[in-house]
Design an enzyme around this catalytic site. Structure first.
Site, short mmCIF file in Angstrom:
data_model
loop_
_atom_site.label_atom_id
_atom_site.label_comp_id
_atom_site.label_asym_id
_atom_site.label_seq_id
_atom_site.Cartn_x
_atom_site.Cartn_y
_atom_site.Cartn_z
N ASP A 1 -0.41 -2.47 -4.65
CA ASP A 1 -0.96 -1.13 -4.46
C ASP A 1 0.11 -0.05 -4.39
O ASP A 1 0.11 0.80 -3.50
CB ASP A 1 -1.87 -1.08 -3.23
CG ASP A 1 -3.14 -1.90 -3.40
OD1 ASP A 1 -3.37 -2.39 -4.53
OD2 ASP A 1 -3.89 -2.05 -2.43
N ASP B 1 0.80 -1.22 0.00
CA ASP B 1 0.00 0.00 0.00
C ASP B 1 0.84 1.28 0.00
O ASP B 1 0.62 2.18 0.80
CB ASP B 1 -0.98 -0.01 1.18
CG ASP B 1 -1.95 -1.18 1.07
OD1 ASP B 1 -2.86 -1.07 0.25
OD2 ASP B 1 -1.75 -2.19 1.77
N ASN C 1 -4.85 -4.82 -5.96
CA ASN C 1 -6.14 -4.46 -6.53
C ASN C 1 -6.11 -3.10 -7.23
O ASN C 1 -6.83 -2.89 -8.21
CB ASN C 1 -7.26 -4.53 -5.48
CG ASN C 1 -7.11 -3.50 -4.38
OD1 ASN C 1 -6.04 -3.38 -3.77
ND2 ASN C 1 -8.17 -2.77 -4.10
N HIS C 2 -5.27 -2.18 -6.78
CA HIS C 2 -5.21 -0.88 -7.46
C HIS C 2 -4.52 -0.99 -8.82
O HIS C 2 -4.88 -0.26 -9.74
CB HIS C 2 -4.56 0.18 -6.56
CG HIS C 2 -5.50 0.65 -5.50
ND1 HIS C 2 -6.30 1.75 -5.63
CD2 HIS C 2 -5.79 0.14 -4.28
CE1 HIS C 2 -7.04 1.91 -4.56
NE2 HIS C 2 -6.74 0.93 -3.71
N HIS D 1 0.78 3.45 -2.50
CA HIS D 1 -0.18 4.43 -3.03
C HIS D 1 0.47 5.75 -3.43
O HIS D 1 -0.02 6.83 -3.10
CB HIS D 1 -1.32 4.66 -2.04
CG HIS D 1 -2.23 3.48 -1.91
ND1 HIS D 1 -2.97 3.00 -2.96
CD2 HIS D 1 -2.51 2.67 -0.85
CE1 HIS D 1 -3.67 1.95 -2.57
NE2 HIS D 1 -3.40 1.73 -1.29
#
Length: 159
Positions: A56, A15, A91-92, A17
């Site tokens: 992610d 993550d 998933n991103h 991001h």
């Protein structure tokens, strides 16, 4: 179950991001990025450590491609040092491959436009390639759609 040598060091994180500052801080804290090195010229210091990025890297931040560049550079250096830096598809990444950009930050879209889109415009001598994406973030689409510029390349380089 992998057959790892006794004492093999493994670290994992996820993550990112698009937050290059947090990514750098984690990599330094994990002991795999030399704290004296820069984001532009990172230096792997993890030796034979296995590092797994659990997905992610994309969305919510403004420095997604910078995060990929940092991780890809370290992955090559880790391999040369006997370690590994593995990037998993989250998933991103799947959302971006499907053209679903609702979690992308405007600053991240600007980064894709500046880094990817302008280069494609220059290479084609036109911006007409953008028409096929109907205004839906053409630079991001061109990167992650199946067969796109980064759809397989980064994962092959980074793993």
């Amino acid at each position: 179950r992998p057959d790892l040598p006794k004492g093999q060091r493994i670290v994992a994180f996820g993550d990112v991001h698009g937050d290059i500052t947090a990514l750098r801080a984690f990599l330094v804290t994990a002991g795999i990025l030399d704290p004296r090195s820069s984001i532009e010229e990172p230096v792997w210091c993890g030796g034979t450590t296995i590092c797994v990025q659990t997905g992610d890297v994309l969305d919510r931040g403004d420095d997604e491609l910078a995060c990929f560049r940092l991780l890809a550079t370290l992955a090559r250096q880790a391999h040369d040092a006997g370690g590994q830096l593995l990037l998993l598809y989250g998933n991103h990444e799947s959302l971006n491959a499907a053209g679903l950009f609702q979690y992308a930050n405007p600053g991240g879209n600007v980064e894709f436009e500046r880094t990817i889109g302008q280069g494609i415009d220059y290479n084609y001598g036109s911006n007409r390639w953008r028409l096929q994406f109907a205004g839906n973030q053409p630079s991001r689409w061109a990167s992650f759609e199946p067969g796109g510029l980064l759809s397989e390349t980064c994962w092959g380089i980074c793993s």
